[in-house]
Design an enzyme around this catalytic site. Sequence first.
Site, mmCIF file in Angstrom:
data_model
loop_
_atom_site.group_PDB
_atom_site.id
_atom_site.type_symbol
_atom_site.label_atom_id
_atom_site.label_comp_id
_atom_site.label_asym_id
_atom_site.label_seq_id
_atom_site.Cartn_x
_atom_site.Cartn_y
_atom_site.Cartn_z
ATOM 1 N N GLY A 30 -3.871 4.850 11.407
ATOM 2 C CA GLY A 30 -4.349 3.586 11.950
ATOM 3 C C GLY A 30 -3.826 2.414 11.139
ATOM 4 O O GLY A 30 -2.905 2.566 10.340
ATOM 5 N N GLU A 69 1.152 -0.452 10.082
ATOM 6 C CA GLU A 69 0.512 0.543 10.928
ATOM 7 C C GLU A 69 0.852 1.898 10.335
ATOM 8 O O GLU A 69 2.022 2.231 10.206
ATOM 9 C CB GLU A 69 1.046 0.414 12.356
ATOM 10 N N GLY A 70 -0.157 2.642 9.943
ATOM 11 C CA GLY A 70 0.114 3.939 9.311
ATOM 12 C C GLY A 70 -0.139 5.093 10.254
ATOM 13 O O GLY A 70 -0.368 4.906 11.451
ATOM 14 N N THR A 71 -0.097 6.264 9.696
ATOM 15 C CA THR A 71 -0.292 7.490 10.441
ATOM 16 C C THR A 71 -1.649 7.541 11.135
ATOM 17 O O THR A 71 -1.764 7.992 12.266
ATOM 18 C CB THR A 71 -0.212 8.680 9.467
ATOM 19 N N VAL A 131 -3.533 -0.589 8.418
ATOM 20 C CA VAL A 131 -3.876 -0.791 7.009
ATOM 21 C C VAL A 131 -3.848 -2.292 6.758
ATOM 22 O O VAL A 131 -2.892 -2.962 7.124
ATOM 23 C CB VAL A 131 -2.862 -0.101 6.076
ATOM 24 N N ASP A 184 1.308 16.320 3.074
ATOM 25 C CA ASP A 184 2.240 15.410 3.748
ATOM 26 C C ASP A 184 2.911 14.456 2.773
ATOM 27 O O ASP A 184 2.965 13.256 2.992
ATOM 28 C CB ASP A 184 1.544 14.649 4.870
HETATM 29 P P1 ADP Z 1 1.996 6.234 6.674
HETATM 30 O O1 ADP Z 1 0.866 6.957 7.292
HETATM 31 O O2 ADP Z 1 3.139 5.979 7.602
HETATM 32 O O3 ADP Z 1 2.392 6.822 5.352
HETATM 33 P P2 ADP Z 1 0.118 4.422 5.647
HETATM 34 O O4 ADP Z 1 -1.027 4.579 6.582
HETATM 35 O O5 ADP Z 1 -0.021 5.113 4.341
HETATM 36 O O6 ADP Z 1 1.460 4.788 6.355
HETATM 37 O O7 ADP Z 1 0.361 2.889 5.351
HETATM 38 C C1 ADP Z 1 0.752 1.934 6.328
HETATM 39 C C2 ADP Z 1 1.262 0.691 5.616
HETATM 40 O O8 ADP Z 1 0.305 0.199 4.699
HETATM 41 C C3 ADP Z 1 2.518 0.948 4.822
HETATM 42 O O9 ADP Z 1 3.418 -0.110 5.041
HETATM 43 C C4 ADP Z 1 2.078 0.971 3.388
HETATM 44 O O10 ADP Z 1 3.053 0.442 2.546
HETATM 45 C C5 ADP Z 1 0.828 0.118 3.387
HETATM 46 N N1 ADP Z 1 -0.141 0.658 2.407
HETATM 47 C C6 ADP Z 1 -0.803 1.835 2.485
HETATM 48 N N2 ADP Z 1 -1.600 2.033 1.420
HETATM 49 C C7 ADP Z 1 -1.430 0.959 0.613
HETATM 50 C C8 ADP Z 1 -1.976 0.546 -0.668
HETATM 51 N N3 ADP Z 1 -2.854 1.316 -1.332
HETATM 52 N N4 ADP Z 1 -1.562 -0.629 -1.176
HETATM 53 C C9 ADP Z 1 -0.673 -1.405 -0.521
HETATM 54 N N5 ADP Z 1 -0.127 -1.082 0.666
HETATM 55 C C10 ADP Z 1 -0.493 0.076 1.248
#
Ligand code: ADP
Length: 303
Positions: free
Chosen positions: A19, A15-17, A21, A129
């Site tokens: 939504g 779950e990212g910032t 992933v 960020d």
């Molecule tokens: P945040 O907003 O907290 O930085 P993200 O939205 O970037 O988090 O990502 C959420 C999760 O998805 C994280 O655990 C990250 O490791 C994974 N993730 C994001 N982008 C990628 C990618 N291009 N390849 C593999 N994993 C990803």
Amino acid sequence: KKVADRYLKREVLGEGTYGVVYKAIDTKTGQTVAIKKIRLGKQKEGVNFTALREIKLLKELKDPNIIELIDAFPHKGNLHLVFEFMETDLEAVIRDRNIVLSPADIKSYLQMTLKGLAFCHKKWVLHRDMKPNNLLIGSRGQLKLADFGLARIFGSPDRRFTHQVFARWYRAPELLFGAKAYGPAVDVWAAACIFAELLLRRPFLQGNSDIDQLGKIFAAFGTPKPSQWPDMQYLPDYVEYQYVTGQPFRQLFPMASDDALDLLSKMFMYDPKARISAQQALEHRYFSSGPPPTEPALLPRPP
Ligand code: ADP
């Protein structure tokens, strides 16, 4: 079931910032991808339109040290952003106690970070960020910056979701003082915090509120004098802090070489106008003096 007739959904990655992933297979290319589902929720249609236009510009942002945005499309009220899939990220590397980072490894990670930054800054795109878990690492050790330009399009994450505490530790002093007109120097400050974190193997300035974050910065480097940063007093949220002296750089980073310290001190300049740019940082003698940066494929990574 395919999304947009092209992507085969696999497991959720996190779950990212913005939504959820998830991992997916691009049936058009056979490539593994990461799809970011962004809630567009309450925004007006006009905002979506602006977002899509800006997203189109991000698709043009192609560099070996930037995560490629492969595709973007709206689907069931969410915006889907398709990125190349990456194995791990720099936060996992820094946190792994079994990994030893040599001065050459640190130089390599910093160089790849600055190369990605310099490329985007040349195109007038800010990250805004930067943090270690936004620096993704591919199967051949290459580091690529993720989420470039998203903060500008979708709003600063930590203003939308309070659980986002980590981004604060990488925030430049001008942002903490509420600067509305800021520039690429905010990303250089964040890169300096990441450089420091690679050296210390822990986040360098861990504030637990915006005020405390400034307090931590001043405790390390000393309260900025007006002569060091003439525009500071005109920033919207500027308040006078009690004067503290700070520590000598050498004492903060006992393990750093003289060249590393010199570059770090230029990336940590208070006045954003005086702060070194990403391109200038790449030209600093830290990168031309020995040891040479480690080949990405030879960098230590978590299993
Ligand atoms: P945040 O907003 O907290 O930085 P993200 O939205 O970037 O988090 O990502 C959420 C999760 O998805 C994280 O655990 C990250 O490791 C994974 N993730 C994001 N982008 C990628 C990618 N291009 N390849 C593999 N994993 C990803």
